[in-house]
Design a protein around this motif. Structure first.
Motif, short mmCIF file in Angstrom:
data_model
loop_
_atom_site.label_atom_id
_atom_site.label_comp_id
_atom_site.label_asym_id
_atom_site.label_seq_id
_atom_site.Cartn_x
_atom_site.Cartn_y
_atom_site.Cartn_z
N CYS B 114 0.77 -1.26 -0.06
CA CYS B 114 0.06 0.05 0.07
C CYS B 114 0.83 1.11 -0.01
N ARG B 116 0.28 3.92 1.03
CA ARG B 116 -0.08 4.84 2.17
C ARG B 116 0.66 4.46 3.47
N CYS B 117 0.23 3.13 3.74
CA CYS B 117 0.70 2.53 5.13
C CYS B 117 1.73 1.47 4.87
N SER B 119 1.40 -1.69 3.85
CA SER B 119 0.71 -3.06 4.29
C SER B 119 0.85 -3.74 2.95
N CYS B 139 -6.53 -1.21 -0.10
CA CYS B 139 -5.58 -1.62 1.18
C CYS B 139 -6.50 -2.19 2.08
N CYS B 142 -5.40 -0.06 6.00
CA CYS B 142 -5.93 1.21 6.12
C CYS B 142 -7.15 1.54 5.28
ZN LIG Z 1 -2.68 0.79 3.55
#
Ligand SMILES: [Zn+2]
Lengths: 251, 152
Positions: B114, B116-117, B119, B139, B142
């Protein structure tokens, strides 16, 4: 040879043009947003491929016509697309069945054309084949998902297959155009694609729990231009309307 | 005196992709060749997807950028072979895509993590996305949706 080459290029370009237009008719109408976007993207790829095929057709013809002229100013009898691609969208399942039956053929045809002795054709095929691969992945997944889905989606997919299967045979019938291009190593004999096509169809239909109709009947007349179905004329009135009403309009 | 080719590549590397402005047209790998033909500059570009609507905008942006640098005689041509591949994305471009929230392409056929995070618990929403070059993923950690740059 120039006439045969022009004919062949129109067949490739008219398939992607007419199917691209059909698929674009879904824009804003698909069952969910993701499918709407996927259909629009597929249509865009097909219209882009049309630019290349009809652009080369116009160049080969040497009659001072452009790809746009060929797309927008020819009438029904000059179109060379398969009857399959001009068939109406029907419901979403019917659209995706038509797409799958076309994509499976398109991929094999483009793969064969990447070995064309005409380097211009090989280059277009190498570009388009990547997109066709992606289209086939999605249309096959959708046919399987809906065929092996609910009782209602299964019923609709079987009806779509029964309706569209008789339009498949036309893909594999060779004529004098194919014979001369095949002899020159420019394009494959369409009949040689059939075994791989049917193998792919059978695998997907088995997974989709759908039954192939037990008929060898094949509607013909699209790729030769001898007799299109009534649907193509209606499609052209919409697609070509602007250039017909305002000839030469640009923006 | 005509600027040298390294200088021109550097200028082109400042022309943003119209749909993903954090990467340049050079990062995207669509500028295939730059060469002088007398006092005419030849720039060869290749389309990402056959029907990508950004292609004509990109040609115009390149021409405008070079004109702004004082190059009046520029000829832009299109070459389709060999076909564009995401292998031509620069490493700088890949890193910027991820910073921007678009997972860069991978031969494995899906995003690594991901954007963003980070994952790796991911799900594909659709094979297609907001532009021809992207697919739509989500994702599961998140719960945010994100674009994945399709690998072709
Ligand atoms: Zn994420």
């Amino acid at each position: 040879m120039r006439d045969a080459l022009f004919e062949f290029l129109c067949r490739m370009g008219d398939n992607t043009l007419v199917l691209g237009h059909r698929v674009s008719e879904w824009c804003g109408h698909a069952p969910v947003l993701e499918e709407d976007i996927a259909l629009a993207n597929t249509a865009l790829d097909l219209i882009g491929q049309t630019q290349m095929w009809l652009g080369l057709a116009a160049e080969v013809e040497g009659a001072d016509r452009s790809a746009d002229d060929l797309a927008m100013l020819r009438d029904v009898w000059d179109f060379r697309n398969l009857l399959l691609v001009e068939q109406p969208n029907g419901d979403f399942g019917q659209t995706m069945m038509r797409q799958f039956l076309f994509d499976a053929w398109h991929l094999l045809m483009l793969q064969a054309l990447t070995d064309s002795t005409d380097t211009r054709i090989a280059a277009i095929a190498a570009k388009a084949v990547k997109e066709a691969q992606y289209h086939l992945e999605r249309s096959a997944d959708t046919v399987i998902g809906l065929g092996d889905g609910t009782a209602e989606s299964h019923r609709r997919m079987q009806a779509a297959l029964d309706l569209l299967w008789p339009y498949v045979g036309e893909m594999f019938v060779a004529d004098a155009v194919d014979d001369s291009l095949c002899a020159a190593g420019i394009a494959p004999d369409p009949a040689t694609l059939r075994a791989a096509y049917e193998a792919r169809i059978q695998t997907v239909m088995a997974e989709a729990t759908l039954t192939l109709p037990d008929t060898g009947f094949a509607h013909q007349g699209g790729r030769t231009g001898r007799q299109h179905s009534e649907h193509l004329g209606h499609l052209l009135t919409q697609m070509q309307w602007l250039q017909r009403a305002y000839p030469g309009a640009t923006w | 005196m005509a600027p040298d080719l390294a200088q021109i590549w550097d200028w082109l590397d400042q022309v943003p992709d119209p749909e993903i402005p954090v990467i340049s047209v050079v990062d995207l790998g669509i500028v295939r060749d730059v060469a002088w033909d007398g006092d005419m500059l030849d720039v060869v570009v290749t389309p990402t997807y056959s029907g990508c609507p950004a292609t004509t905008v990109i040609a115009l942006d390149i021409e405008t950028a070079l004109r702004d640098r004082g190059l009046d005689r520029v000829r832009i041509s299109t070459r389709i072979a060999p076909p564009w591949t995401t292998d031509w994305l620069s490493d700088k471009g890949r890193a910027r895509l991820e910073d921007y929230g678009i997972a860069p392409p991978r031969p494995a056929g899906g995003p690594e993590r991901c954007p963003r995070c980070r994952s790796t618990d991911l799900a594909r929403v659709s094979q297609f996305g907001s532009t021809p070059c992207k697919a739509h993923w989500r994702c599961n950690t998140c719960l945010e949706p994100f674009d994945y740059f399709k690998c072709i």
